[in-house]
Design a protein around this motif. Structure first.
Motif, short mmCIF file in Angstrom:
data_model
loop_
_atom_site.label_atom_id
_atom_site.label_comp_id
_atom_site.label_asym_id
_atom_site.label_seq_id
_atom_site.Cartn_x
_atom_site.Cartn_y
_atom_site.Cartn_z
N GLY A 63 11.57 60.38 54.64
CA GLY A 63 12.66 60.31 53.68
C GLY A 63 12.25 60.33 52.23
N VAL A 64 11.04 60.82 51.94
CA VAL A 64 10.54 60.91 50.57
C VAL A 64 10.63 62.38 50.14
N LYS A 65 11.12 62.61 48.93
CA LYS A 65 11.28 63.98 48.44
C LYS A 65 10.07 64.35 47.58
N PRO A 66 9.18 65.22 48.10
CA PRO A 66 8.04 65.66 47.29
C PRO A 66 8.49 66.73 46.29
N TYR A 67 7.82 66.79 45.16
CA TYR A 67 8.16 67.80 44.16
C TYR A 67 6.91 68.15 43.37
N ARG A 68 7.05 69.16 42.52
CA ARG A 68 5.95 69.63 41.68
C ARG A 68 6.55 70.05 40.35
N TYR A 69 5.87 69.72 39.27
CA TYR A 69 6.31 70.16 37.95
C TYR A 69 5.88 71.61 37.71
N PRO A 70 6.57 72.30 36.80
CA PRO A 70 6.14 73.67 36.49
C PRO A 70 4.68 73.69 36.03
N ARG A 71 3.97 74.71 36.44
CA ARG A 71 2.58 74.98 36.09
C ARG A 71 1.59 74.04 36.77
N GLN A 72 2.04 73.23 37.70
CA GLN A 72 1.09 72.42 38.47
C GLN A 72 0.52 73.27 39.59
N ARG A 73 -0.68 72.94 40.00
CA ARG A 73 -1.33 73.69 41.07
C ARG A 73 -0.57 73.47 42.38
N ARG A 74 -0.77 74.42 43.29
CA ARG A 74 -0.10 74.32 44.59
C ARG A 74 -0.64 73.19 45.44
N THR A 75 -1.80 72.67 45.08
CA THR A 75 -2.37 71.56 45.84
C THR A 75 -2.01 70.21 45.23
N THR A 76 -1.16 70.21 44.22
CA THR A 76 -0.69 68.96 43.61
C THR A 76 0.72 68.68 44.10
N VAL A 77 0.94 67.46 44.54
CA VAL A 77 2.27 67.05 45.01
C VAL A 77 2.63 65.73 44.33
N MET A 78 3.84 65.67 43.83
CA MET A 78 4.35 64.47 43.17
C MET A 78 5.38 63.80 44.08
N VAL A 79 5.39 62.47 44.05
CA VAL A 79 6.40 61.70 44.78
C VAL A 79 6.79 60.49 43.93
N ARG A 80 8.02 60.05 44.09
CA ARG A 80 8.49 58.83 43.43
C ARG A 80 8.79 57.84 44.54
N VAL A 81 7.91 56.81 44.65
CA VAL A 81 7.97 55.88 45.77
C VAL A 81 7.55 54.48 45.35
N ARG A 82 7.67 53.55 46.29
CA ARG A 82 7.08 52.21 46.14
C ARG A 82 5.66 52.34 46.68
N PRO A 83 4.64 52.24 45.84
CA PRO A 83 3.27 52.58 46.23
C PRO A 83 2.73 51.86 47.46
#
Length: 143
Positions: free
Chosen positions: A73-93
């Motif tokens: 249930g976590v939505k991964p995302y990537r900012y523009p110009r980030q590498r394809r191997t970079t993934v961002m998430v907003r979670v409770r660490p």
């Protein structure tokens, strides 16, 4: 990751079980589970969501990581110009590392092991070599 609604539903079921527990053992088990869920609910409410950046080693790892994020249930995302191997998430660490992180580490280790076995088999059978790079000759520069 378990959402607080899921935890609250489990708490209600455990409270009912605790109230009607026939034996002292059932009551003790339900009470212990109730305490664990209450603690989990309180700790997850205290921890704020943080944006985390994961730089993964290859496209296979990215695919596994993204699939696990979506499964929990976590939505991964990537900012523009980030590498394809970079993934961002907003979670409770802490909660994320205990669930998705642990599962990812186990699956990625299995994937690496599978690829290693496949490459070793390919080199040994198809190329009739051992592929050992320990005995590569060292060439002198300029000669």
């Amino acid at each position: 990751m378990e959402r607080s609604e899921d935890i609250r539903a489990k708490l209600e079921k455990l409270e009912q079980l605790f109230a009607r527990g026939a034996t002292p053992g059932e009551r003790a088990a339900a009470g212990a589970a109730l305490d664990r869920l209450t603690e989990k609910l309180n700790s997850s409410a205290d921890e704020t969501e943080t944006e985390l950046q994961y730089s993964l080693p290859d496209a296979w790892a990215v695919r596994i990581f993204v699939a696990l994020c979506r499964k929990h249930g976590v939505k991964p995302y990537r900012y523009p110009r980030q590498r394809r191997t970079t993934v961002m998430v907003r979670v409770r660490p802490d909660a994320f590392d205990k669930t998705v992180g642990a599962e990812f580490r186990a699956l990625h280790a299995e994937l690496v092991s599978y690829f290693q076995d496949t490459v070793d088999h390919l080199i040994a059978d198809a190329m009739k070599s051992d592929g050992d790079d320990e005995n590569i000759e060292t060439a002198l520069i300029g000669k």
